[in-house]
Design a protein around this motif. Structure first.
Motif, PDB file in Angstrom:
ATOM      1  N   LYS A  44       0.828  -1.209   0.000  1.00 11.89           N
ATOM      2  CA  LYS A  44       0.000   0.000   0.000  1.00 11.89           C
ATOM      3  C   LYS A  44       0.864   1.261   0.000  1.00 11.89           C
ATOM      4  N   GLU A  45       2.009   1.175   0.678  1.00 11.01           N
ATOM      5  CA  GLU A  45       2.936   2.308   0.745  1.00 11.01           C
ATOM      6  C   GLU A  45       3.769   2.444  -0.524  1.00 11.01           C
ATOM      7  N   GLY A  46       3.565   1.553  -1.478  1.00 11.31           N
ATOM      8  CA  GLY A  46       4.212   1.708  -2.769  1.00 11.31           C
ATOM      9  C   GLY A  46       5.228   0.662  -3.166  1.00 11.31           C
ATOM     10  N   ASP A  47       5.442  -0.335  -2.350  1.00 11.25           N
ATOM     11  CA  ASP A  47       6.403  -1.378  -2.715  1.00 11.25           C
ATOM     12  C   ASP A  47       5.748  -2.320  -3.715  1.00 11.25           C
ATOM     13  N   ARG A  48       5.986  -2.068  -4.986  1.00  3.30           N
ATOM     14  CA  ARG A  48       5.355  -2.833  -6.067  1.00  3.30           C
ATOM     15  C   ARG A  48       6.116  -4.108  -6.406  1.00  3.30           C
TER      16      ARG A  48
END
Length: 80
Positions: A29-33
């Motif tokens: 959710k914090e952006g770690d794709r």
């Protein structure tokens, strides 16, 4: 990419696995794709033949584990 894997026997460590899942979801959710989670309970089929004693994999069990890893790892390697 990082593939994190839950414990094989979720029913025995369900609280720990849930915290693990929640951490992975939060980081995603914090952006770690490039972070992926593979449910441990999906690694072995329900039949006990894949283990020696219900947890230690046999050759067949390791084969099933590799099959479960394959689609997640392919997806992880294709992601940009």
């Amino acid at each position: 990419p990082i593939v994190m894997v839950g414990h094989l026997k979720d029913d025995q460590v369900s609280e720990r696995n849930e915290r693990f899942r929640a951490l992975v979801r939060q980081l995603q959710k914090e952006g770690d794709r490039r972070l992926y989670f593979l449910e441990g309970r999906e690694l072995l089929r329900p039949e006990e033949e894949g283990t020696v004693d219900g947890i230690q994999p046999t050759g067949l069990g390791f084969y099933w584990m590799a099959e479960a890893h394959l689609p997640v790892r392919k997806r992880a390697l294709k992601a940009k």
